[in-house]
Design an enzyme around this catalytic site. Structure first.
Site, PDB file in Angstrom:
ATOM      1  N   HIS A 151     -20.977 -87.353 -32.065  1.00 49.68           N
ATOM      2  CA  HIS A 151     -20.971 -87.162 -33.123  1.00 49.68           C
ATOM      3  C   HIS A 151     -22.298 -85.362 -32.434  1.00 49.68           C
ATOM      4  O   HIS A 151     -22.863 -85.019 -32.279  1.00 49.68           O
ATOM      5  CB  HIS A 151     -22.642 -87.816 -32.419  1.00 49.68           C
ATOM      6  CG  HIS A 151     -22.549 -88.728 -34.159  1.00 49.68           C
ATOM      7  ND1 HIS A 151     -22.896 -88.773 -35.212  1.00 49.68           N
ATOM      8  CD2 HIS A 151     -22.212 -90.214 -33.494  1.00 49.68           C
ATOM      9  CE1 HIS A 151     -22.263 -90.655 -35.877  1.00 49.68           C
ATOM     10  NE2 HIS A 151     -22.151 -91.278 -34.692  1.00 49.68           N
ATOM     11  N   ASP A 359     -24.149 -77.398 -31.742  1.00 49.12           N
ATOM     12  CA  ASP A 359     -24.581 -78.169 -31.987  1.00 49.12           C
ATOM     13  C   ASP A 359     -24.000 -79.054 -33.063  1.00 49.12           C
ATOM     14  O   ASP A 359     -22.889 -78.277 -34.066  1.00 49.12           O
ATOM     15  CB  ASP A 359     -25.295 -78.141 -33.400  1.00 49.12           C
ATOM     16  CG  ASP A 359     -26.757 -79.081 -33.304  1.00 49.12           C
ATOM     17  OD1 ASP A 359     -26.470 -80.453 -33.249  1.00 49.12           O
ATOM     18  OD2 ASP A 359     -27.968 -78.600 -33.818  1.00 49.12           O
TER      19      ASP A 359
HETATM   20  O1  F6P Z   1     -27.030 -85.589 -31.977  1.00 43.93           O
HETATM   21  C1  F6P Z   1     -26.577 -86.959 -30.741  1.00 43.93           C
HETATM   22  C2  F6P Z   1     -27.804 -88.063 -30.673  1.00 43.93           C
HETATM   23  O2  F6P Z   1     -26.975 -88.612 -29.846  1.00 43.93           O
HETATM   24  C3  F6P Z   1     -28.586 -88.019 -32.180  1.00 43.93           C
HETATM   25  O3  F6P Z   1     -26.853 -89.025 -32.093  1.00 43.93           O
HETATM   26  C4  F6P Z   1     -29.377 -88.489 -32.085  1.00 43.93           C
HETATM   27  O4  F6P Z   1     -30.008 -88.316 -33.032  1.00 43.93           O
HETATM   28  C5  F6P Z   1     -30.567 -88.087 -30.770  1.00 43.93           C
HETATM   29  O5  F6P Z   1     -29.099 -87.226 -30.259  1.00 43.93           O
HETATM   30  C6  F6P Z   1     -31.558 -87.895 -30.319  1.00 43.93           C
HETATM   31  O6  F6P Z   1     -30.632 -88.232 -29.043  1.00 43.93           O
HETATM   32  P1  F6P Z   1     -32.334 -89.293 -27.945  1.00 43.93           P
HETATM   33  O7  F6P Z   1     -30.967 -90.773 -28.086  1.00 43.93           O
HETATM   34  O8  F6P Z   1     -31.016 -89.412 -26.754  1.00 43.93           O
HETATM   35  O9  F6P Z   1     -33.384 -89.279 -28.083  1.00 43.93           O
END
Ligand code: F6P
Length: 477
Positions: A151, A359
């Site tokens: 992602h 991003d």
């Molecule tokens: O963008 C990558 C990501 O892992 C998303 O999947 C998620 O919404 C975001 O980062 C949040 O990250 P964390 O789980 O570290 O709060």
């Protein structure tokens, strides 16, 4: 489905944002098992999953010990993989212990997932927390189809090779049948890494052989649940927060930014650009408000703590120097705002300012577009370094490092004639209506189910202790 965050339904909590909402919508269609971290750290975590059911989704989650959390999540995942994948080599921390912790958690998670798996299950692993998970499952003898989706971006090889255990991580991808990225550029960077390290050779376009096993590699840009978001935005006029915000703005225009507090989001540059816009367009003084909604994130990682202080200072300083007694130019808010209210705030904004330095996709950009009023849409200003820039051709694309160009884009957007705004919005909406999150899921899963049986059999001969998957007892040196 395997992901680090799992939206186990809990009473009295509102839903998490972006990705998990999107994945939940997708899994609801087919039903299935969702496995990952419970979000809790405890003293002696059990290796038995905690199981709960919501509709046709079974949630199975594990707690982490504090050491696992520190090394796997706050350590290797977010102090090595995250900065490298976001091209921030200046922020990388390499600690052998954290690397060990990352591989250890992947190993224990694979072992706890194993008893829940059926031979016919298709396994879809999400994101950078779990790159070695398939290799661990293969070691345990699983021959299921396993797909991986990243992602976040994947950088070019000169940047990616700053990762500790770089070769072993790349080899770990060889245990998957399909590896997906948001953009063709990320997929291409990844394929070049394989070739350059002599780990994978291209058999045909989009297919590499890694240690005798065929791995498909492709771009699968994630979408949103467009129609649901359109409806939420249309109904949001009744939302109390939306109404209060509208009243508080008077007849000022609204610029909105919504991001987790993360250095990849370009917040410093964005506030600078807004400030530059006001200074070079004094006729807009007291006529426009910029709301930046920024929930704190990963606050136990030192790089995040530092930037939390810096951005708060910068917002305060900007208001102090630009503001008036009756005008706060930047409303900087460290709070999570629910989806319904966000939809309404997007809809009443003249500009969505989405300017990350890097991003993977950025779903805020897509949600901002979906929330607009068709007869009077706002303008999306989008960083060329967001994955969404590959799709949203009606946005004003900017280089977020170029303060003056971003300031000029704000001025242009606020003065843009209605006809041009409609045209731009129409073309983006057409894309959002076709490439929904559901279509994304179907596209990925149908590519995974098309993997040939011959390729699946290749796992059978190579999953032993002496086989090629390298992560067993300790992390690679
Ligand atoms: O963008 C990558 C990501 O892992 C998303 O999947 C998620 O919404 C975001 O980062 C949040 O990250 P964390 O789980 O570290 O709060």
């Amino acid at each position: 489905m395997v992901s680090n965050r799992v939206p186990v339904p809990k009473e009295g909590t509102s839903k998490a944002g972006g990705l998990t909402v999107a994945l939940e919508g997708a899994l609801k269609q087919s039903g299935g098992l969702w496995f990952g971290w419970s979000g809790e750290t405890v003293e002696n975590p059990s290796d038995q999953t905690k199981v709960s059911q919501a509709g046709n989704i079974t949630f199975a989650v594990l707690d982490l010990s504090q050491q696992d959390y520190d090394e796997y999540y706050a350590g290797f995942a977010n102090r090595a993989l995250w900065p490298v994948c976001h091209y921030r080599l200046d922020l990388v921390q390499i600690e052998r212990q954290e690397l060990d912790g990352y591989f250890r958690v992947n190993r224990t998670f694979a072992a706890s997932l194993a008893p829940l798996l059926q031979p016919e299950d298709v396994i879809w692993v999400h994101d950078y927390h779990f790159i070695p998970l398939a290799a661990e499952l293969r070691r345990l003898g699983f021959k299921n189809r396993i797909g991986f989706f990243l992602h976040i971006p994947w950088p070019p090889s000169d940047v990616a090779s700053a990762l500790p255990a770089y070769q072993q991580l790349l080899q770990g991808f060889g245990a998957y049948d399909l590896v997906g990225f948001h953009t063709p550029q990320d997929a291409e960077n990844f394929q070049r890494c394989l070739v350059r390290e002599n780990i994978g050779s291209e058999i045909r376009t989009g297919e590499h052989e890694i240690d005798g096993h065929k791995v498909r590699i492709g771009a699968f840009p994630v979408g949103i649940d467009t129609e649901t978001f359109v409806r939420a935005a249309a109904n949001a006029e009744r939302n109390a927060l939306v109404r209060r915000t509208k009243a508080s703005l008077g007849d000022r225009d609204l610029i909105i930014g919504v991001d987790r507090l993360d250095y990849s989001k370009g917040l410093k540059q964005r506030i600078e650009a807004f400030s530059c816009f006001i200074k070079s367009n004094p006729d807009f003084r007291n006529r426009v408000t910029y709301i930046q909604i920024t929930p704190k994130s990963r606050s136990d990682v030192p790089e995040y703590q530092r930037m939390q202080r810096e951005i708060a200072e910068q917002a305060g300083w900007t208001n102090g120097s630009l503001g008036e007694v009756d005008w706060t130019p930047v409303r900087y808010v460290n709070r999570t705002v629910g989806h319904a209210a966000l939809a309404g705030l997007y809809r009443m904004s003249q500009i969505g300012l989405v300017t990350p330095l890097r991003d993977g996709m950025n779903l805020v950009a897509k949600e901002f577009v979906a929330a607009q009023q068709p007869d009077d849409p706002g303008v999306l200003i989008l960083s060329r370094f967001a994955g969404a820039a590959h799709e949203l051709d009606g946005a004003i694309l900017v280089n977020p490092y170029d303060t003056e160009a971003c300031a000029a884009a704000i001025a242009r957007a606020l003065r843009m004639p209605l006809e041009e705004r409609r045209e731009r919005w129409d073309s983006m909406m057409t894309r959002l209506r076709t490439n929904t999150v559901e279509a994304w899921c179907q596209h990925f899963l149908s590519s995974l189910s098309n993997v040939s049986n011959e390729s699946m059999e290749a796992h059978a001969s190579t999953n032993t202790e002496n086989g090629r998957y390298p992560f067993s007892e300790a992390a690679p040196a």
